[in-house]
Design a protein around this motif. Structure first.
Motif, PDB file in Angstrom:
ATOM      1  N   VAL A 242       0.840  -1.203   0.000  1.00 39.22           N
ATOM      2  CA  VAL A 242       0.000   0.000   0.000  1.00 39.22           C
ATOM      3  C   VAL A 242       0.874   1.251   0.000  1.00 39.22           C
ATOM      4  O   VAL A 242       0.580   2.234  -0.688  1.00 39.22           O
ATOM      5  N   ARG A 243       1.961   1.215   0.753  1.00 42.89           N
ATOM      6  CA  ARG A 243       2.863   2.374   0.792  1.00 42.89           C
ATOM      7  C   ARG A 243       3.457   2.655  -0.579  1.00 42.89           C
ATOM      8  O   ARG A 243       3.546   3.811  -1.011  1.00 42.89           O
ATOM      9  N   ARG A 244       3.860   1.614  -1.281  1.00 47.05           N
ATOM     10  CA  ARG A 244       4.442   1.797  -2.614  1.00 47.05           C
ATOM     11  C   ARG A 244       3.406   2.365  -3.585  1.00 47.05           C
ATOM     12  O   ARG A 244       3.704   3.258  -4.381  1.00 47.05           O
ATOM     13  N   ALA A 245       2.189   1.843  -3.528  1.00 50.15           N
ATOM     14  CA  ALA A 245       1.130   2.326  -4.417  1.00 50.15           C
ATOM     15  C   ALA A 245       0.816   3.795  -4.140  1.00 50.15           C
ATOM     16  O   ALA A 245       0.613   4.590  -5.066  1.00 50.15           O
ATOM     17  N   ALA A 246       0.790   4.160  -2.859  1.00 52.88           N
ATOM     18  CA  ALA A 246       0.488   5.547  -2.494  1.00 52.88           C
ATOM     19  C   ALA A 246       1.582   6.491  -2.979  1.00 52.88           C
ATOM     20  O   ALA A 246       1.301   7.565  -3.530  1.00 52.88           O
ATOM     21  N   GLU A 247       2.832   6.109  -2.794  1.00 52.92           N
ATOM     22  CA  GLU A 247       3.932   6.983  -3.190  1.00 52.92           C
ATOM     23  C   GLU A 247       3.997   7.150  -4.704  1.00 52.92           C
ATOM     24  O   GLU A 247       4.386   8.209  -5.203  1.00 52.92           O
ATOM     25  N   LEU A 248       3.618   6.114  -5.442  1.00 49.76           N
ATOM     26  CA  LEU A 248       3.541   6.249  -6.896  1.00 49.76           C
ATOM     27  C   LEU A 248       2.441   7.235  -7.286  1.00 49.76           C
ATOM     28  O   LEU A 248       2.588   7.999  -8.243  1.00 49.76           O
ATOM     29  N   ALA A 249       1.340   7.213  -6.534  1.00 53.30           N
ATOM     30  CA  ALA A 249       0.242   8.140  -6.819  1.00 53.30           C
ATOM     31  C   ALA A 249       0.672   9.585  -6.582  1.00 53.30           C
ATOM     32  O   ALA A 249       0.288  10.492  -7.328  1.00 53.30           O
ATOM     33  N   PHE A 250       1.501   9.811  -5.573  1.00 50.96           N
ATOM     34  CA  PHE A 250       1.908  11.172  -5.240  1.00 50.96           C
ATOM     35  C   PHE A 250       2.837  11.770  -6.295  1.00 50.96           C
ATOM     36  O   PHE A 250       2.918  12.992  -6.436  1.00 50.96           O
ATOM     37  N   ILE A 251       3.531  10.917  -7.028  1.00 55.08           N
ATOM     38  CA  ILE A 251       4.428  11.418  -8.073  1.00 55.08           C
ATOM     39  C   ILE A 251       3.648  12.198  -9.124  1.00 55.08           C
ATOM     40  O   ILE A 251       4.147  13.168  -9.701  1.00 55.08           O
ATOM     41  N   ALA A 252       2.406  11.782  -9.362  1.00 62.85           N
ATOM     42  CA  ALA A 252       1.590  12.399 -10.416  1.00 62.85           C
ATOM     43  C   ALA A 252       0.837  13.639  -9.948  1.00 62.85           C
ATOM     44  O   ALA A 252       0.027  14.182 -10.700  1.00 62.85           O
TER      45      ALA A 252
END
Length: 310
Positions: free
Chosen positions: A250-260
């Protein structure tokens, strides 16, 4: 001489036409998201924001002081502030209806940041729906609404300053009345996961801290140096809050979302302000209102040992 003057005038007109055509062509290559909003559509932000910042933030006889609506936006910071200012009640309670309405606006805020962040907002919507469904069920169940003596379960549960409310409000009227009722009926499990209102509020409570910290960082204006990107600020806020309760995936998915996440100019347009100074004034007011709700919720959950519900 007349011939030369006419020729000069013709050259000037051609030059102006070329400049106009240049900018007309250039506009096709500039993304709409980069173009600033027309100033004619902005409410007088600086004067209005200073009035808001200097207000007490308390709901008075004339209601809370909030901004006007922002044309063309689904998310309305004025509505968010209205709900946040209406949520605190009595000495240390939180009314659930304006609390959930605040989340409705925060969901719109997250959805405006793009489809990746919008995925996170879907989880928030699921949790607000759980509490609303529990409230509807309690309204249909007279035994859940009334105590043994026929009075509301709110009596002594956060309504000590409002006798009339204690007689007519249901168990999901406020945070403390919900905690009192669910504890009394054994709906809160301290060992196993349940879909109790208390556990659901705890998850929303943690997410609220993340958004509070993000907006607080977004409002900061450094004395020297560059303004940090919203993407960086959101990721940092997440790492200091929600990440502590999420799995690695979940942490990895969230951090990828923040890049955008979009750049700062997007946030100016989202709340109809013209720059960082106005944004700081407005967001500081929002953060202050969120902080009051967050602190009251934190206190109520802590007093009942609910900060670590599974």
């Amino acid at each position: 001489m007349l011939h030369l003057l006419c020729r000069a005038q013709s050259v000037k007109q051609m030059s102006n036409l070329n400049v106009a055509n240049h900018f007309r062509v250039l506009s096709f290559f500039v993304p709409l998201s980069m173009a600033p909003p027309p100033l004619t559509h902005l409410p007088s932000p600086l004067r209005q924001l200073h009035q808001l910042y200097n207000s007490s933030g308390v709901v008075g006889a004339e209601g809370p002081q909030v901004l006007e609506g922002c044309p063309g936006q689904t998310f309305q910071v004025s509505l968010l502030l209205t709900h946040l200012l209406a949520a605190p009640a009595y000495q240390s309670d939180v009314l659930l209806q304006p609390y959930l309405s605040s989340w409705d606006e925060l969901v719109k805020f997250m959805e405006a940041l793009g489809p990746m962040v919008g995925l996170i907002s879907k989880e928030i919507e699921t949790k607000t729906s759980i509490i609303r469904q529990l409230a509807l069920l309690s309204e249909k169940n007279s035994e859940a609404e009334l105590g043994p003596d026929g009075s509301s379960v709110n009596t002594g549960a956060g309504t000590e300053n409002d006798p009339e409310a204690s007689q007519h409000a249901g168990p999901y009227h406020s945070l403390r009345s919900m905690i009192w009722m669910e504890m009394k009926q054994g709906l809160v499990d301290f060992q196993h996961q349940t879909e109790s209102g208390c556990r659901t509020i705890l998850r929303l409570h943690r997410a609220l801290l993340w958004l509070k910290l993000f907006l607080q960082k977004l409002a900061e204006t450094p004395v020297a140096g560059r303004l940090r990107s919203p993407s960086e600020l959101c990721r940092e806020s997440y790492q200091n809050t929600l990440a502590n309760h999420h799995t690695w995936f979940v942490r990895r998915a969230a951090e990828l979302a923040f890049i955008a996440l979009p750049e700062r100019g997007f946030f100016y347009r989202l709340v109809c302000v013209q720059g960082q100074e106005d944004l700081s004034i407005l967001l500081n007011k929002v953060v202050e209102a969120i902080g009051e709700v967050y602190n009251r919720t934190q206190k109520a959950l802590d007093e009942n040992g609910m900060l670590d519900l599974p």
